[in-house]
Design a protein around this motif. Sequence first.
Motif, PDB file in Angstrom:
ATOM      1  N   GLY A   6       1.017  -1.823   0.132  1.00 57.73           N
ATOM      2  CA  GLY A   6      -0.063   0.086   0.555  1.00 57.73           C
ATOM      3  C   GLY A   6       0.814   1.382  -0.113  1.00 57.73           C
ATOM      4  N   LYS A   7       1.695   1.360   0.184  1.00 58.02           N
ATOM      5  CA  LYS A   7       2.509   2.637  -0.036  1.00 58.02           C
ATOM      6  C   LYS A   7       2.825   3.375  -1.444  1.00 58.02           C
ATOM      7  CE  LYS A   7       3.565   2.308   4.684  1.00 58.02           C
ATOM      8  NZ  LYS A   7       2.612   1.740   4.841  1.00 58.02           N
ATOM      9  N   THR A   8       3.565   4.422  -1.057  1.00 53.94           N
ATOM     10  CA  THR A   8       3.631   4.736  -2.910  1.00 53.94           C
ATOM     11  C   THR A   8       5.400   4.948  -3.151  1.00 53.94           C
ATOM     12  OG1 THR A   8       1.555   5.647  -2.705  1.00 53.94           O
ATOM     13  CG2 THR A   8       2.732   7.061  -3.462  1.00 53.94           C
ATOM     14  N   LEU A   9       5.268   4.576  -4.125  1.00 55.80           N
ATOM     15  CA  LEU A   9       6.720   5.482  -5.212  1.00 55.80           C
ATOM     16  C   LEU A   9       6.239   5.729  -6.411  1.00 55.80           C
ATOM     17  CD1 LEU A   9       7.618   1.930  -3.577  1.00 55.80           C
ATOM     18  CD2 LEU A   9       9.661   2.383  -4.305  1.00 55.80           C
ATOM     19  N   ILE A  10       7.196   7.491  -6.767  1.00 52.82           N
ATOM     20  CA  ILE A  10       6.860   8.046  -7.467  1.00 52.82           C
ATOM     21  C   ILE A  10       7.639   7.647  -8.446  1.00 52.82           C
ATOM     22  CG2 ILE A  10       6.623  10.294  -8.380  1.00 52.82           C
ATOM     23  CD1 ILE A  10       4.602  10.780  -6.105  1.00 52.82           C
ATOM     24  N   TYR A  11       7.413   7.392  -9.669  1.00 57.47           N
ATOM     25  CA  TYR A  11       9.340   7.298 -10.569  1.00 57.47           C
ATOM     26  C   TYR A  11       9.178   8.466 -11.714  1.00 57.47           C
ATOM     27  CZ  TYR A  11       9.419   2.907  -9.263  1.00 57.47           C
ATOM     28  OH  TYR A  11       9.181   1.528  -8.800  1.00 57.47           O
ATOM     29  N   ASN A  12      10.427   9.293 -11.937  1.00 57.29           N
ATOM     30  CA  ASN A  12      10.534   9.616 -12.525  1.00 57.29           C
ATOM     31  C   ASN A  12       9.665  11.105 -12.884  1.00 57.29           C
ATOM     32  OD1 ASN A  12      12.141   8.333 -14.207  1.00 57.29           O
ATOM     33  ND2 ASN A  12      11.433   7.285 -15.520  1.00 57.29           N
ATOM     34  N   ASP A  13       9.888  11.586 -11.242  1.00 57.42           N
ATOM     35  CA  ASP A  13       8.979  12.920 -10.717  1.00 57.42           C
ATOM     36  C   ASP A  13       7.303  12.638 -11.275  1.00 57.42           C
ATOM     37  OD1 ASP A  13      11.451  14.179 -10.193  1.00 57.42           O
ATOM     38  OD2 ASP A  13      11.597  14.738 -12.102  1.00 57.42           O
ATOM     39  N   SER A  14       6.816  11.392 -11.981  1.00 57.12           N
ATOM     40  CA  SER A  14       5.547  11.815 -12.402  1.00 57.12           C
ATOM     41  C   SER A  14       4.600  10.434 -12.273  1.00 57.12           C
ATOM     42  CB  SER A  14       5.094  12.383 -13.880  1.00 57.12           C
ATOM     43  OG  SER A  14       5.936  11.513 -15.104  1.00 57.12           O
ATOM     44  N   VAL A  15       5.391   8.952 -12.573  1.00 60.15           N
ATOM     45  CA  VAL A  15       5.150   8.123 -12.416  1.00 60.15           C
ATOM     46  C   VAL A  15       4.465   7.106 -11.106  1.00 60.15           C
ATOM     47  CG1 VAL A  15       4.808   5.774 -13.413  1.00 60.15           C
ATOM     48  CG2 VAL A  15       5.957   7.089 -14.608  1.00 60.15           C
ATOM     49  N   LYS A  16       3.596   7.254 -10.478  1.00 61.62           N
ATOM     50  CA  LYS A  16       3.346   7.084  -9.216  1.00 61.62           C
ATOM     51  C   LYS A  16       2.811   5.398  -9.081  1.00 61.62           C
ATOM     52  CE  LYS A  16      -0.315   7.623  -4.913  1.00 61.62           C
ATOM     53  NZ  LYS A  16      -1.928   8.815  -5.449  1.00 61.62           N
ATOM     54  N   ARG A  17       3.618   5.234  -8.151  1.00 65.04           N
ATOM     55  CA  ARG A  17       2.804   3.410  -8.397  1.00 65.04           C
ATOM     56  C   ARG A  17       2.790   3.179  -6.354  1.00 65.04           C
ATOM     57  NH1 ARG A  17       2.039   3.890 -12.747  1.00 65.04           N
ATOM     58  NH2 ARG A  17       3.587   2.160 -14.820  1.00 65.04           N
ATOM     59  N   ILE A  18       2.162   1.914  -6.832  1.00 59.85           N
ATOM     60  CA  ILE A  18       1.558   0.850  -5.446  1.00 59.85           C
ATOM     61  C   ILE A  18       1.714   0.288  -4.770  1.00 59.85           C
ATOM     62  CG2 ILE A  18      -0.787   0.949  -3.794  1.00 59.85           C
ATOM     63  CD1 ILE A  18      -0.227   4.259  -4.482  1.00 59.85           C
ATOM     64  N   VAL A  19       2.768  -0.079  -3.630  1.00 60.01           N
ATOM     65  CA  VAL A  19       3.391  -1.971  -3.619  1.00 60.01           C
ATOM     66  C   VAL A  19       2.662  -2.640  -3.359  1.00 60.01           C
ATOM     67  CG1 VAL A  19       5.095  -2.927  -1.954  1.00 60.01           C
ATOM     68  CG2 VAL A  19       5.514  -0.144  -2.846  1.00 60.01           C
ATOM     69  N   SER A  20       2.639  -3.473  -4.684  1.00 58.02           N
ATOM     70  CA  SER A  20       0.602  -4.358  -3.666  1.00 58.02           C
ATOM     71  C   SER A  20       1.705  -5.602  -3.947  1.00 58.02           C
ATOM     72  CB  SER A  20       0.493  -4.818  -5.441  1.00 58.02           C
ATOM     73  OG  SER A  20       1.329  -4.895  -6.444  1.00 58.02           O
ATOM     74  N   GLY A  21       3.209  -6.050  -3.635  1.00 57.82           N
ATOM     75  CA  GLY A  21       3.401  -7.313  -3.795  1.00 57.82           C
ATOM     76  C   GLY A  21       5.122  -6.983  -2.515  1.00 57.82           C
ATOM     77  N   VAL A  22       5.196  -8.283  -2.000  1.00 60.32           N
ATOM     78  CA  VAL A  22       7.061  -8.740  -1.625  1.00 60.32           C
ATOM     79  C   VAL A  22       7.588  -9.815  -2.195  1.00 60.32           C
ATOM     80  CG1 VAL A  22       8.608  -8.256  -0.031  1.00 60.32           C
ATOM     81  CG2 VAL A  22       7.231  -5.914  -0.790  1.00 60.32           C
ATOM     82  N   ILE A  23       8.491 -10.381  -2.846  1.00 64.19           N
ATOM     83  CA  ILE A  23       9.031 -11.285  -3.232  1.00 64.19           C
ATOM     84  C   ILE A  23      10.348 -11.491  -2.507  1.00 64.19           C
ATOM     85  CG2 ILE A  23       7.538 -11.827  -4.804  1.00 64.19           C
ATOM     86  CD1 ILE A  23       9.769 -10.431  -7.034  1.00 64.19           C
ATOM     87  N   GLN A  24      10.090 -13.008  -1.985  1.00 63.88           N
ATOM     88  CA  GLN A  24      11.741 -13.339  -1.621  1.00 63.88           C
ATOM     89  C   GLN A  24      13.091 -12.743  -3.092  1.00 63.88           C
ATOM     90  OE1 GLN A  24      12.133 -17.255  -0.669  1.00 63.88           O
ATOM     91  NE2 GLN A  24      12.793 -16.834   1.621  1.00 63.88           N
ATOM     92  N   ASN A  25      13.882 -12.867  -2.034  1.00 68.17           N
ATOM     93  CA  ASN A  25      15.419 -12.673  -2.979  1.00 68.17           C
ATOM     94  C   ASN A  25      15.664 -14.263  -3.974  1.00 68.17           C
ATOM     95  OD1 ASN A  25      15.113 -10.330  -2.663  1.00 68.17           O
ATOM     96  ND2 ASN A  25      17.217 -10.232  -0.912  1.00 68.17           N
ATOM     97  N   LEU A  26      15.844 -14.426  -4.880  1.00 71.73           N
ATOM     98  CA  LEU A  26      16.345 -15.347  -5.583  1.00 71.73           C
ATOM     99  C   LEU A  26      17.556 -16.146  -5.065  1.00 71.73           C
ATOM    100  CD1 LEU A  26      15.564 -15.090  -9.446  1.00 71.73           C
ATOM    101  CD2 LEU A  26      14.383 -16.253  -7.467  1.00 71.73           C
ATOM    102  N   GLU A  27      17.701 -16.907  -4.840  1.00 73.07           N
ATOM    103  CA  GLU A  27      19.074 -18.016  -4.080  1.00 73.07           C
ATOM    104  C   GLU A  27      20.053 -18.345  -4.823  1.00 73.07           C
ATOM    105  OE1 GLU A  27      17.076 -20.949  -0.429  1.00 73.07           O
ATOM    106  OE2 GLU A  27      17.103 -18.525   0.083  1.00 73.07           O
ATOM    107  N   PHE A  28      19.344 -18.899  -6.242  1.00 71.70           N
ATOM    108  CA  PHE A  28      20.775 -19.207  -6.849  1.00 71.70           C
ATOM    109  C   PHE A  28      21.129 -17.717  -7.899  1.00 71.70           C
ATOM    110  CE2 PHE A  28      16.141 -20.054  -8.118  1.00 71.70           C
ATOM    111  CZ  PHE A  28      16.020 -19.704  -9.487  1.00 71.70           C
ATOM    112  N   PRO A  29      21.604 -18.285  -9.065  1.00 75.80           N
ATOM    113  CA  PRO A  29      22.620 -17.593  -9.783  1.00 75.80           C
ATOM    114  C   PRO A  29      21.395 -16.987 -10.610  1.00 75.80           C
ATOM    115  CG  PRO A  29      24.425 -19.221  -8.932  1.00 75.80           C
ATOM    116  CD  PRO A  29      23.039 -19.499  -7.966  1.00 75.80           C
ATOM    117  N   THR A  30      21.617 -16.035 -11.731  1.00 72.20           N
ATOM    118  CA  THR A  30      19.930 -16.230 -11.909  1.00 72.20           C
ATOM    119  C   THR A  30      20.690 -14.975 -13.046  1.00 72.20           C
ATOM    120  OG1 THR A  30      17.338 -16.254 -13.017  1.00 72.20           O
ATOM    121  CG2 THR A  30      18.477 -14.770 -10.924  1.00 72.20           C
TER     122      THR A  30
END
Length: 821
Positions: free
Chosen positions: A178-202
């Motif tokens: 639900g937290k907000t991030l604003i990219y490049n001064d104008s593009v608004k995005r709402i956090v809707s998910g968090v994923i775990q870091n991958l544990e293998f090289p990729t």
Amino acid sequence: MFRLLITNSIRHLKRNPLFTFLNVLGLTIGISSCWVIYKYVSFELSFEKGLPQKENTYRLLSHFKTEDRDELFSGISRPIYFALQEDPKGLDMVVPYFRKDLMNVSIPEIPGQEKKYEEPTWDETSLIETTPDLFELVGFHWLAGNKEFSLKEPHQLVLTEDRAKHYFPKLSPQEVIGKTLIYNDSVKRIVSGVIQNLEFPTEFNGQEYFLVQKSEKDNMLQAWGSSNGADKVYLLAKNQKNLLASKEQIQRLVDSKWRQIQNEKLLPFDFERTMVTMPIRESHFSTDMSESGASKTNKKVIFSLVAVAIFLLGMACINYVNLTTAQIPQRSKEIGIRKTLGGSNGSLISQLMIETSLIVLFSFILSYFISDLGFIALGDLISDPVKNYSDPLVITIFIIITFVATVIFAGIFPSILFSKVNSVDIFRNKGHVSLGNQKIDFRKGLIIFQFIIAQVFIVAGIIIGQQLNYVIRKDMGFNKDAVILTHVPFKVFMMDNYHERKILLADELRKINGIESVTMGNVPISNSYSSNKFEIHPEDGSTVISKELYSKTIDSAYLKFYDIKLLAGSELYQSDTTNGYLINETALIAFGFKRPEDAIGKFLFEQGKSFPIMGVVKDFHTQDFYSKISPMVLMYDKNNLQDYSIHLSLAHNKNWPTIIETIKYNWAKYFPMETFSTSFYDDNIASFYKKEQHLHKLTNISTGIAIILSCLGLFGLSTVSAFQRTKEICIRKVLGASISGIVVMLTKDFVKMVIVAFFIASPIVWLVCNEWLKDFVYRVEISWTTFILGGLLAIISALLTVGYQAIKVANSKPVENLKDE
């Protein structure tokens, strides 16, 4: 019984500290080398290992072919994905992976955290346009949110665990939703998910994901003719026939669109494009693919490293064989007594195998700590992800296999040899025993093998070093000494009066004491390039000559600054727009001109524009030495001058740090201070050959290890040889032989072995190095003096090793050794 054998083994190892130390040292070096190489190879072979359906996952690539270029390209045209999205053509999944430029990101103030504003670099994070299918394809584990609902809408954003902690260090994954991030001064995005870091090289290294959207540009026909390396597409195809049929349909679609582009003359260039599907497990090893910033490893390098590990461990085991069998004369009485008292051959073999196992076990324990020194010695050749990566199951299997193989290979021959010693001969000869010529010949063969490997490493290291010095020191057609570079980043392009600012800054820099000159434009040699099709229209109305030329933007001071020779015509002059072109000698030949003067005044056509050729410059290198000099056009374009080249005065070299600080001070008058960075141009050029520098370092380290192991084995053989010839030497001394004569007699046989190894190793290393040098368009010639130098180094190492034993025996007292005869 087993306990007694272990006790006897420990007692023997304690009674012979020198041989125990040498055996442990040799095996520890060999095992440590294997461990370091295993860590690297294991990491490289583990790329995409954790993908749920890795066997059925593929990349869609573009293979471009023109008259002057043949290139496998990592990216595709975006419309290809949208066409597949509407009609998957039998594919189980089509996943876009489009990386977007990120200039800045801001986070509004929240309870417990102030407002944030960042301008992350390209390497710091990656913003990816994709679909929810990506999370299923890669197998991400959700810490908050889920695949079904977290990326359904354009405003939604999914972060990796690391990125969520970076933006919201005090919040849990659930609290980030639900937290907000604003990219490049104008593009608004709402956090809707968090994923775990991958544990293998990729290669799936994105950290911020939002839903892909079709733009107006994607609907344009000419978009089918342009490709971006950051625009990737992944395919899931469980049925190979469907994959093949789909690729053929995609190819027909791409060809159809390209014909339309050509018919409508929407793009000025021409090429042949073939769509390619590559298994995802092969992507990391596709070093022939053009993919900026991607981590790639050549499989040949992996196999070569495995071979090096096997050879080094094999050499360590050979040392153990030589050093252990060298003790047979000293242990002859022990063997005779044990056999006289009823000891079986099996018990002797068991005794030696247990001794071997104990030494190998101790060497393994030491190598765990010694290998850290190896990581330090290799420096940046071994990255932190390699050092930190581990797979417990694979490590366990590696340790077991290496331990068992080392024990068997190192212990079986000495054990059998010990068991074949005849107790009657021992007591008949008053405690002395002969190993027999066949046994000595076998061990000599092992020493020769060791020195073959050592000399291959020695000579290869010399040749690699010569090539590195050649590519760095060779005249490149321009002056790069005492030149520092700085670049205006794209994030300041939108500043007011940007173009005027950069010109004013260049004028300010020219006034600084200690700066000889300043120019603006693309540097002569770099990893990046721009090219386009240029045409010459002959005056006689004959066929138009069309060539793809690499292009660089320069200013009027460029040629004088870099000392690039003008063969004919005049230099470019400053103006608001392009006023003419300079071409190099290769372009002159490509367009069919016989003399530089013939090209002056002729018009070059590009995308409906034409400008005269004002001059011809001498060829200079624009890419690394793997590539030949390409046809080149130089042009003046005020709007595209973003790179500063600054020539520092050699007379003021002690003041260079102060001069650079002055440059930084003047930079801050026109651009933000944090955008300033500098580098020396010769360091930049040297970095093009980082792979070769790593290879040189690895070869030198392997050479050192091979020489040490070879000398340890030679020490063992010289010890037993000197022991067996003690009485002969004493008799020679009584009869008047000199110490120098005895030393020569004892060392000449070992020198002969090194010379034999030299003649065997020379053709091997010539073939290997000649094949490696073929990748370079410009390279050194392999000289016979290199082989002589390598051979001399090996002989000197052998003499220093054998000389100790030879001098020791030559100085022994005949009375002490002959008194019992």
